[in-house]
Design an enzyme around this catalytic site. Structure first.
Site, short mmCIF file in Angstrom:
data_model
loop_
_atom_site.label_atom_id
_atom_site.label_comp_id
_atom_site.label_asym_id
_atom_site.label_seq_id
_atom_site.Cartn_x
_atom_site.Cartn_y
_atom_site.Cartn_z
N ARG A 38 -2.58 -1.79 -6.98
CA ARG A 38 -2.04 -2.73 -5.98
C ARG A 38 -2.47 -4.17 -6.26
O ARG A 38 -1.68 -5.10 -6.16
CB ARG A 38 -2.54 -2.30 -4.60
CG ARG A 38 -1.85 -2.98 -3.45
CD ARG A 38 -2.15 -2.26 -2.17
NE ARG A 38 -3.51 -2.44 -1.71
CZ ARG A 38 -3.94 -3.51 -1.05
NH1 ARG A 38 -3.12 -4.49 -0.77
NH2 ARG A 38 -5.20 -3.59 -0.65
N ASN A 61 -9.14 6.37 11.45
CA ASN A 61 -7.85 6.39 12.14
C ASN A 61 -8.08 6.39 13.65
O ASN A 61 -9.21 6.53 14.11
CB ASN A 61 -7.07 7.65 11.76
CG ASN A 61 -6.40 7.55 10.39
OD1 ASN A 61 -6.18 6.45 9.88
ND2 ASN A 61 -6.09 8.69 9.81
N ARG A 101 0.84 -1.20 0.00
CA ARG A 101 0.00 0.00 0.00
C ARG A 101 0.88 1.25 0.00
O ARG A 101 1.90 1.28 0.69
CB ARG A 101 -0.91 0.01 1.24
CG ARG A 101 -2.03 -1.03 1.20
CD ARG A 101 -2.71 -1.13 2.55
NE ARG A 101 -3.85 -2.03 2.52
CZ ARG A 101 -3.77 -3.36 2.61
NH1 ARG A 101 -2.59 -3.95 2.72
NH2 ARG A 101 -4.86 -4.09 2.59
N HIS A 161 -0.15 3.22 4.87
CA HIS A 161 -0.73 2.16 5.73
C HIS A 161 -0.28 0.76 5.26
O HIS A 161 -1.07 -0.18 5.26
CB HIS A 161 -2.27 2.22 5.71
CG HIS A 161 -2.84 3.46 6.30
ND1 HIS A 161 -3.32 3.53 7.59
CD2 HIS A 161 -3.02 4.70 5.79
CE1 HIS A 161 -3.78 4.75 7.84
NE2 HIS A 161 -3.61 5.48 6.76
N ARG A 187 -10.75 11.34 -1.18
CA ARG A 187 -10.58 9.93 -0.80
C ARG A 187 -11.52 9.04 -1.62
O ARG A 187 -11.18 7.90 -1.92
CB ARG A 187 -10.87 9.73 0.69
CG ARG A 187 -9.87 10.41 1.60
CD ARG A 187 -10.20 10.13 3.07
NE ARG A 187 -9.86 8.79 3.46
CZ ARG A 187 -10.33 8.17 4.53
NH1 ARG A 187 -11.20 8.79 5.32
NH2 ARG A 187 -9.97 6.95 4.82
N ARG A 224 -8.90 -3.98 9.67
CA ARG A 224 -7.44 -3.93 9.49
C ARG A 224 -6.91 -2.68 10.20
O ARG A 224 -7.37 -1.56 9.96
CB ARG A 224 -7.06 -3.89 8.01
CG ARG A 224 -5.55 -3.92 7.78
CD ARG A 224 -5.20 -4.04 6.29
NE ARG A 224 -3.77 -4.05 6.08
CZ ARG A 224 -3.02 -2.96 5.93
NH1 ARG A 224 -3.57 -1.76 5.95
NH2 ARG A 224 -1.72 -3.06 5.75
N TYR A 260 -9.03 5.63 -3.34
CA TYR A 260 -8.93 4.23 -2.91
C TYR A 260 -9.31 3.27 -4.04
O TYR A 260 -8.65 2.26 -4.25
CB TYR A 260 -9.80 3.98 -1.67
CG TYR A 260 -9.28 4.66 -0.42
CD1 TYR A 260 -9.28 6.05 -0.33
CD2 TYR A 260 -8.80 3.95 0.66
CE1 TYR A 260 -8.80 6.70 0.79
CE2 TYR A 260 -8.33 4.58 1.80
CZ TYR A 260 -8.34 5.96 1.86
OH TYR A 260 -7.87 6.60 2.97
N PHE A 318 -2.68 15.78 -0.09
CA PHE A 318 -2.33 14.46 0.44
C PHE A 318 -1.01 13.91 -0.10
O PHE A 318 -0.15 13.48 0.66
CB PHE A 318 -3.49 13.47 0.23
CG PHE A 318 -3.30 12.18 0.96
CD1 PHE A 318 -3.47 12.11 2.34
CD2 PHE A 318 -2.93 11.02 0.30
CE1 PHE A 318 -3.28 10.92 3.03
CE2 PHE A 318 -2.74 9.82 0.97
CZ PHE A 318 -2.93 9.78 2.35
C1 HEM Z 1 -7.11 12.88 0.64
C2 HEM Z 1 -6.77 12.19 1.69
C3 HEM Z 1 -6.41 10.74 1.63
C4 HEM Z 1 -6.04 9.98 0.56
C5 HEM Z 1 -5.88 10.42 -0.88
C6 HEM Z 1 -5.80 8.64 1.05
C7 HEM Z 1 -5.35 7.59 0.30
C8 HEM Z 1 -5.10 6.33 0.75
C9 HEM Z 1 -4.57 5.24 -0.04
C10 HEM Z 1 -4.19 5.34 -1.51
C11 HEM Z 1 -4.47 4.16 0.77
C12 HEM Z 1 -3.97 2.78 0.40
C13 HEM Z 1 -5.13 1.88 0.17
C14 HEM Z 1 -4.74 0.51 -0.28
O1 HEM Z 1 -3.75 0.35 -1.02
O2 HEM Z 1 -5.46 -0.44 0.08
C15 HEM Z 1 -4.97 4.55 2.04
C16 HEM Z 1 -5.09 3.72 3.10
C17 HEM Z 1 -5.72 4.07 4.26
N1 HEM Z 1 -6.19 5.32 4.60
FE1 HEM Z 1 -6.15 6.95 3.48
N2 HEM Z 1 -6.06 8.62 2.37
C18 HEM Z 1 -6.44 9.88 2.76
C19 HEM Z 1 -6.81 10.29 3.99
C20 HEM Z 1 -7.12 9.43 4.99
C21 HEM Z 1 -7.80 9.78 6.18
C22 HEM Z 1 -8.31 11.19 6.54
C23 HEM Z 1 -7.96 8.64 6.89
C24 HEM Z 1 -8.67 8.46 8.18
C25 HEM Z 1 -9.87 8.92 8.35
C26 HEM Z 1 -7.35 7.56 6.15
C27 HEM Z 1 -7.33 6.24 6.54
C28 HEM Z 1 -6.74 5.23 5.84
C29 HEM Z 1 -6.64 3.87 6.30
C30 HEM Z 1 -7.15 3.33 7.63
C31 HEM Z 1 -5.98 3.15 5.32
C32 HEM Z 1 -5.59 1.69 5.38
C33 HEM Z 1 -6.68 0.81 4.85
C34 HEM Z 1 -6.26 -0.63 5.02
O3 HEM Z 1 -6.08 -1.06 6.18
O4 HEM Z 1 -6.10 -1.33 4.01
N3 HEM Z 1 -6.86 8.07 5.00
N4 HEM Z 1 -5.33 5.89 2.01
#
Ligand code: HEM
Length: 714
Positions: A393, A172, A96, A99, A382, A136, A386, A185
């Site tokens: 991925r 989070n 990823r 994360h 977001r 997760r 994703y 981001f």
């Molecule tokens: C514009 C803001 C954001 C973008 C563009 C973004 C983008 C991403 C991307 C591309 C991934 C990887 C996903 C994957 O490969 O499965 C990811 C994972 C994640 N993001 Fe964000 N994110 C942003 C903001 C946030 C925020 C604000 C939170 C919390 C509220 C967050 C929580 C998470 C979590 C928990 C994962 C891990 C998911 C997993 O366990 O597979 N992200 N994010």
């Protein structure tokens, strides 16, 4: 027939079940081959579980490649070898982008309070309704092979497999975020990941580029307070809160919308490590959190969280001194109480880490009727990111067919083909509208306007959707008031941790102007904090940074402090008990039973791992002293004869065991014999240094009053 989704597991429906590895444990005999190699062979080739290649051909020898003569070259025709190496060569997929390091588990979500008035979401219609979930947890900055305990935000992503489709609440463990607009981001993540030219530091925010970026982004200051607080070094994944962060929308049957913020409250309460402990844990057990989660679930001690919601309307939102669409702001629980509506229980470990934890794909865009987005510009970004990243991925638009991602309700549509299509859609109906039914054929599915997803219309509220503009709303401009509220809501000890964390991080920043810029921003949050950090770095305070808005003094929110809400007691806590030759077995067992009865677990530590002669028989340790440092435990106890204690007092691992537990403000229970080591370790008597007999009364709580005596906090 149109595409028909699997009810449960696509692989099973396709008949792969019989061919799953590990389907049975055959009887085999072990032999030695010509070259002395171990050969394990089926005893009964007719009924045994035979090893095959991926196309079902039985394999006769899994040790030796096909050669031209015993010492000759390997032959290209060896399809068994070629397939095995070919598959291995391609086992890895991209990690990823953020994360990357995570731990997952299955569980169940149950609605404990129906709220049909505010949402038509199927899962909240009836008390007792339930659905399977997959969760997760993750760190953000480090790679998949990094450690579990860096200072970092933790991901808390929940996939609800509801009867109305998948709902992913991708949150989070901190309720606010660094940035307000998705546009920033990639910059944020580039700055915090290892630096572009040198490829380090791994899994750390304590470096130039991160602090350079955030110090140029006043909106990140509130999140910085959280990230520098003990929230970013959790004791266990089981002891973290979770937050949806953004304001979402609940929609009821009548189409009325209310704002909602989601919270996960851990039943075990919130607890954290101290920084020195987290650093040492990274070395002692890089999988500290993953192991803790796995072992708790494996032993039936199922972690649980209550799902809470803060519900409010546009009129209330319009009166607040911040914008509820701004992800750098939280809503104090004192203003809108958190109402508990459900419980999440994790009750099953994954069977295969890659197939489940690695391949799970969360999408914030996965919502069900009754839940909708808001105009939060971070959330909006977001919704694109994703879905897009999963293609990169997991390699195919068909990632939704991987069992961990497939909904558990039926899914039907006219999407077809693509890489790794594993479903076999029948018939000609791959377009719509069609009238194939009039010719007696299956014409496929049709839309459901009543029960299908309809988007909430934001018209008439505070935004004017008719004008296109690249602009940040004025209502997002106050960057300091909530950062100040967070800081002032902490205990004195927690404030000292924040100040020390910033001093530590800035001491790793080598560009002096960045340190000064951070200090100039801190002055807007709290002058005392800024002065403490400046003193900790031994530099003069620069001028205060200009702020776009005047500070609004917000009331203290006790809900924001970990220490003010700490749960005492042994539930979920681990106690390390040190013994050696000659120790009193009855005392060790009494302590062990007492802790276990109180809901905790015990890990026996000794200088040697095999059975040791003790008073009353023999005793075996779970871990060797130098491989089981006290950072792995919440409290320690020792049962030692004076002779053993004297020998141990000359060994670094033993002295360090007590020194660290003392330094990390833990309860230290001991017998009189241990005193010689305590003296060597500089352990002084206080409320948390107690005779073994008092351990059960005192519990494993941290003794924060000790800290100023032992550590020079900023
Ligand atoms: C514009 C803001 C954001 C973008 C563009 C973004 C983008 C991403 C991307 C591309 C991934 C990887 C996903 C994957 O490969 O499965 C990811 C994972 C994640 N993001 Fe964000 N994110 C942003 C903001 C946030 C925020 C604000 C939170 C919390 C509220 C967050 C929580 C998470 C979590 C928990 C994962 C891990 C998911 C997993 O366990 O597979 N992200 N994010």
């Amino acid at each position: 027939m149109a595409v028909s989704g699997p009810k449960s597991d696509a692989a099973l429906e396709n008949g792969l079940a019989d061919h799953q590895p590990g389907a049975g444990s055959p009887d085999y005999e072990t032999m030695v081959g010509e070259g002395g190699e171990t050969q394990q062979r089926l005893q009964d080739e007719r009924s045994g579980d035979a090893l095959t290649d991926n196309f079902g051909h039985r394999i006769a020898d899994n040790q030796n490649s096909l050669k031209a003569g015993a010492r000759g070259p390997t032959l290209l025709e060896d399809f068994v070898l070629r397939e095995k190496i070919f598959h291995f060569d391609h086992e890895r997929i991209p990690e990823r982008i953020v994360h990357a390091r995570g731990s997952g588990a299955h569980g169940i979500f149950e609605c404990t309070k129906a709220i049909p008035d505010v949402t038509k979401a199927s899962i909240f219609q009836k008390k007792g309704a339930s659905c399977p979930v997959f969760v997760r947890f993750s760190t953000v900055a480090g790679g998949a092979g990094s450690v579990d305990t860096p200072r970092d935000v933790r991901g808390f992503a929940v996939k609800f497999y509801t009867e109305a489709g998948n709902w992913d609440l991708v949150g989070n463990n901190i309720p606010v975020f660094f940035i307000q607009d998705a546009m920033k981001f990639p910059d944020l993540i580039h700055s915090v990941k290892m630096e572009a030219d040198r490829g380090y530091p791994q899994a750390a925010s304590a470096h130039d580029t991160f602090w350079d970026f955030v110090s140029l982004m006043p909106e990140s200051m509130h999140m910085i307070m959280w990230a520098m607080s003990d929230r970013a070094i959790p004791r266990s994944l089981r002891m973290m809160e979770g937050f949806g962060v953004h304001s979402f929308r609940f929609i009821n049957q009548d189409g009325d919308g209310k704002f909602v913020k989601f919270h996960w409250k851990p039943v075990l309460g919130v607890a954290s490590q101290v920084w020195d402990e987290a650093v040492k844990t990274a070395g002692a057990d890089p999988d500290f959190h993953r192991r803790d989660l796995y072992e708790a679930i494996a032993s039936g001690d199922y972690p649980a969280w209550d799902l809470g919601v803060q519900i409010f309307d546009e009129a209330w939102a319009a009166e607040q001194p911040y914008d509820v669409l701004d992800a750098t702001k939280l809503i104090p629980e004192e203003d809108i109480p958190v109402e508990i509506i459900g419980r999440l229980t994790l009750n099953r470990n994954v069977d295969n880490f890659f197939a489940e934890t690695e391949q799970v794909a969360f999408l914030p865009s996965n919502v069900i009727p009754g839940i909708d987005f808001t105009n939060d510009p971070l959330l909006q970004g977001r919704l694109f990111s994703y879905l897009d990243t999963q293609k990169s991925r997991l390699g195919t638009t068909n990632f939704h067919q991987i069992p961990i991602n497939a909904p558990k309700c039926p899914f039907h549509n006219m999407q077809r083909d693509g890489l790794m299509q594993t479903l076999v859609p029948k018939g000609r109906a791959n377009y719509e509208p069609n009238s194939l039914n009039e010719a007696g054929e299956d014409s496929g599915p049709r839309v459901a306007p009543e029960t299908g997803f309809t988007s909430f219309s934001d018209n008439g509220e505070r935004n004017d959707p008719t004008d296109k503009m690249r602009i940040r709303a004025e209502t997002f401009a106050d960057h300091y008031s909530q950062a100040r509220m967070f800081y002032l809501s902490q205990t004195e000890n927690e404030q000292a941790h924040i100040a020390s964390a910033i001093v530590f991080e800035l001491s790793k920043v080598v560009m002096p102007h960045v340190r000064l810029r951070v200090l100039s921003r801190l002055r807007n949050i709290d002058e005392d904090l800024a002065q403490r950090v400046a003193d900790g770095l031994s530099i003069a305070l620069p001028e205060k940074a200009p702020a776009a808005r005047d500070l609004v003094e917000m009331p203290i929110s006790d809900a924001l402090s970990i220490q003010k809400n700490a749960k005492d007691g042994f539930a979920g806590r681990k106690v390390g008990i040190l013994f050696a030759e000659g120790s009193d077995k009855a005392m060790v067992e009494k302590l062990k039973t007492g802790v276990e009865k109180a809901g905790g677990s015990v890990f026996l530590v000794a200088p040697k791992i095999g059975p040791l002669k003790v008073k009353g028989g023999t005793l075996e340790a779970d871990g060797k002293l130098d491989g089981s440092p006290s950072v792995l435990f919440d409290a320690i106890a020792s049962v030692l004869m004076p002779q053993s204690a004297e020998i141990l007092s000359k060994q670094g691992a033993a002295v360090q065991w007590f020194m660290d537990a003392y330094g990390h403000c833990k309860t230290i229970a001991h017998c009189p014999g241990t005193q010689i080591i305590l003296d060597k370790a500089g352990v002084e008597k206080d409320d948390g240094v107690i005779p073994n007999e008092m351990l059960l009364d005192k519990g494993p709580k941290r003794h924060w009053a000790r800290e100023p005596k032992i550590r020079d906090l900023a």
